[in-house]
Design a protein around this motif. Structure first.
Motif, PDB file in Angstrom:
ATOM      1  N   PHE A  38      13.734   7.414  -8.675  1.00 15.15           N
ATOM      2  CA  PHE A  38      14.561   6.664  -7.734  1.00 15.15           C
ATOM      3  C   PHE A  38      13.689   5.880  -6.761  1.00 15.15           C
ATOM      4  N   ILE A  39      14.030   4.610  -6.573  1.00 21.70           N
ATOM      5  CA  ILE A  39      13.395   3.746  -5.574  1.00 21.70           C
ATOM      6  C   ILE A  39      14.511   3.245  -4.662  1.00 21.70           C
ATOM      7  N   LEU A  40      14.334   3.392  -3.344  1.00 22.21           N
ATOM      8  CA  LEU A  40      15.323   2.878  -2.394  1.00 22.21           C
ATOM      9  C   LEU A  40      15.532   1.382  -2.601  1.00 22.21           C
ATOM     10  N   LYS A  41      16.755   0.929  -2.413  1.00 20.82           N
ATOM     11  CA  LYS A  41      17.125  -0.454  -2.692  1.00 20.82           C
ATOM     12  C   LYS A  41      16.224  -1.467  -1.981  1.00 20.82           C
ATOM     13  N   ASP A  48       0.860  -1.171   0.000  1.00 22.13           N
ATOM     14  CA  ASP A  48       0.000   0.000   0.000  1.00 22.13           C
ATOM     15  C   ASP A  48       0.899   1.224   0.000  1.00 22.13           C
ATOM     16  N   PHE A  49       0.833   2.028  -1.033  1.00 19.59           N
ATOM     17  CA  PHE A  49       1.678   3.206  -1.087  1.00 19.59           C
ATOM     18  C   PHE A  49       0.974   4.312  -1.834  1.00 19.59           C
ATOM     19  N   PHE A  50       1.474   5.479  -1.720  1.00 18.24           N
ATOM     20  CA  PHE A  50       0.888   6.603  -2.431  1.00 18.24           C
ATOM     21  C   PHE A  50       1.981   7.525  -2.918  1.00 18.24           C
ATOM     22  N   VAL A  51       1.623   8.332  -3.861  1.00 15.18           N
ATOM     23  CA  VAL A  51       2.544   9.294  -4.433  1.00 15.18           C
ATOM     24  C   VAL A  51       2.021  10.671  -4.064  1.00 15.18           C
ATOM     25  N   ASP A  52       2.838  11.459  -3.420  1.00 19.31           N
ATOM     26  CA  ASP A  52       2.492  12.807  -2.988  1.00 19.31           C
ATOM     27  C   ASP A  52       3.199  13.798  -3.886  1.00 19.31           C
ATOM     28  N   ARG A  53       2.473  14.752  -4.412  1.00 17.73           N
ATOM     29  CA  ARG A  53       3.086  15.725  -5.315  1.00 17.73           C
ATOM     30  C   ARG A  53       3.432  17.010  -4.574  1.00 17.73           C
ATOM     31  N   LEU A  54       4.647  17.457  -4.754  1.00 19.42           N
ATOM     32  CA  LEU A  54       5.108  18.735  -4.220  1.00 19.42           C
ATOM     33  C   LEU A  54       5.594  19.569  -5.391  1.00 19.42           C
ATOM     34  N   THR A  55       5.152  20.796  -5.489  1.00 25.28           N
ATOM     35  CA  THR A  55       5.581  21.643  -6.589  1.00 25.28           C
ATOM     36  C   THR A  55       6.899  22.314  -6.233  1.00 25.28           C
ATOM     37  N   ILE A  56       7.939  22.055  -7.019  1.00 26.44           N
ATOM     38  CA  ILE A  56       9.241  22.666  -6.822  1.00 26.44           C
ATOM     39  C   ILE A  56       9.278  24.006  -7.560  1.00 26.44           C
ATOM     40  N   SER A  57       8.792  24.024  -8.778  1.00 29.97           N
ATOM     41  CA  SER A  57       8.729  25.250  -9.567  1.00 29.97           C
ATOM     42  C   SER A  57       7.590  25.091 -10.567  1.00 29.97           C
ATOM     43  N   SER A  58       7.426  26.055 -11.437  1.00 31.40           N
ATOM     44  CA  SER A  58       6.351  25.972 -12.422  1.00 31.40           C
ATOM     45  C   SER A  58       6.644  24.963 -13.533  1.00 31.40           C
ATOM     46  N   VAL A  59       7.884  24.471 -13.600  1.00 30.98           N
ATOM     47  CA  VAL A  59       8.233  23.499 -14.643  1.00 30.98           C
ATOM     48  C   VAL A  59       8.738  22.169 -14.093  1.00 30.98           C
ATOM     49  N   ILE A  60       8.976  22.067 -12.799  1.00 29.39           N
ATOM     50  CA  ILE A  60       9.442  20.809 -12.197  1.00 29.39           C
ATOM     51  C   ILE A  60       8.524  20.438 -11.040  1.00 29.39           C
ATOM     52  N   SER A  62       7.737  17.354  -8.054  1.00 34.11           N
ATOM     53  CA  SER A  62       8.313  16.192  -7.381  1.00 34.11           C
ATOM     54  C   SER A  62       7.194  15.353  -6.780  1.00 34.11           C
ATOM     55  N   TYR A  63       7.394  14.061  -6.817  1.00 36.73           N
ATOM     56  CA  TYR A  63       6.450  13.110  -6.252  1.00 36.73           C
ATOM     57  C   TYR A  63       7.219  12.237  -5.269  1.00 36.73           C
ATOM     58  N   LEU A  64       6.737  12.159  -4.043  1.00 37.87           N
ATOM     59  CA  LEU A  64       7.325  11.269  -3.055  1.00 37.87           C
ATOM     60  C   LEU A  64       6.561   9.953  -3.100  1.00 37.87           C
ATOM     61  N   ILE A  65       7.286   8.855  -3.152  1.00 37.29           N
ATOM     62  CA  ILE A  65       6.680   7.533  -3.193  1.00 37.29           C
ATOM     63  C   ILE A  65       6.785   6.943  -1.794  1.00 37.29           C
ATOM     64  N   MET A  66       5.633   6.673  -1.195  1.00 38.00           N
ATOM     65  CA  MET A  66       5.586   6.200   0.181  1.00 38.00           C
ATOM     66  C   MET A  66       5.012   4.788   0.226  1.00 38.00           C
ATOM     67  N   GLN A  67       5.531   3.984   1.139  1.00 36.01           N
ATOM     68  CA  GLN A  67       4.969   2.664   1.404  1.00 36.01           C
ATOM     69  C   GLN A  67       4.872   2.511   2.910  1.00 36.01           C
ATOM     70  N   SER A  68       3.679   2.228   3.401  1.00 33.80           N
ATOM     71  CA  SER A  68       3.441   2.074   4.845  1.00 33.80           C
ATOM     72  C   SER A  68       4.001   3.261   5.624  1.00 33.80           C
ATOM     73  N   ASP A  69       3.715   4.459   5.151  1.00 33.95           N
ATOM     74  CA  ASP A  69       4.150   5.709   5.788  1.00 33.95           C
ATOM     75  C   ASP A  69       5.672   5.896   5.830  1.00 33.95           C
ATOM     76  N   LYS A  70       6.400   5.173   4.989  1.00 34.65           N
ATOM     77  CA  LYS A  70       7.855   5.320   4.908  1.00 34.65           C
ATOM     78  C   LYS A  70       8.235   5.697   3.482  1.00 34.65           C
ATOM     79  N   LEU A  71       9.231   6.558   3.368  1.00 31.43           N
ATOM     80  CA  LEU A  71       9.692   6.986   2.058  1.00 31.43           C
ATOM     81  C   LEU A  71      10.310   5.813   1.299  1.00 31.43           C
ATOM     82  N   ALA A  72       9.785   5.548   0.102  1.00 30.79           N
ATOM     83  CA  ALA A  72      10.295   4.461  -0.722  1.00 30.79           C
ATOM     84  C   ALA A  72      11.043   4.985  -1.951  1.00 30.79           C
TER      85      ALA A  72
END
Length: 75
Positions: free
Chosen positions: A56-59, A9-21, A23-33
């Motif tokens: 990037f996905i953590l090893k 179970d994971f989700f992708v959270d979007r954070l706006t860095i700029s108007s052209v970039i 970022s999406y954080l990939i989380m699994q069980s409330d931990k950064l994946a």
């Protein structure tokens, strides 16, 4: 966005860095994946065009299908 697939179970959270970039954080069980950086490459066309700049996905989360599902959700 939040979704479940293949016993994880994971989700992708979007954070706006700029108007052209974006970022999406990939989380699994409330931990950064991992994360994805998406760049807007053509804003003047309809619909706008985007490119995955970094992915990037953590090893310890690899080989579970998280990267594939995340990439499909982002595109």
């Amino acid at each position: 966005m939040r979704f479940s697939m293949l016993n994880f179970d994971f989700f992708v959270d979007r954070l706006t860095i700029s108007s052209v970039i974006y970022s999406y954080l990939i989380m699994q069980s409330d931990k950064l994946a991992g994360f994805v950086l998406v760049r807007k490459i053509a804003a003047d066309c309809e619909p706008p065009k985007f490119s995955i700049a970094e992915f990037f996905i953590l090893k310890k989360y690899r080989k579970r299908g998280i990267g594939k599902e995340s990439a499909l959700k982002v595109i």
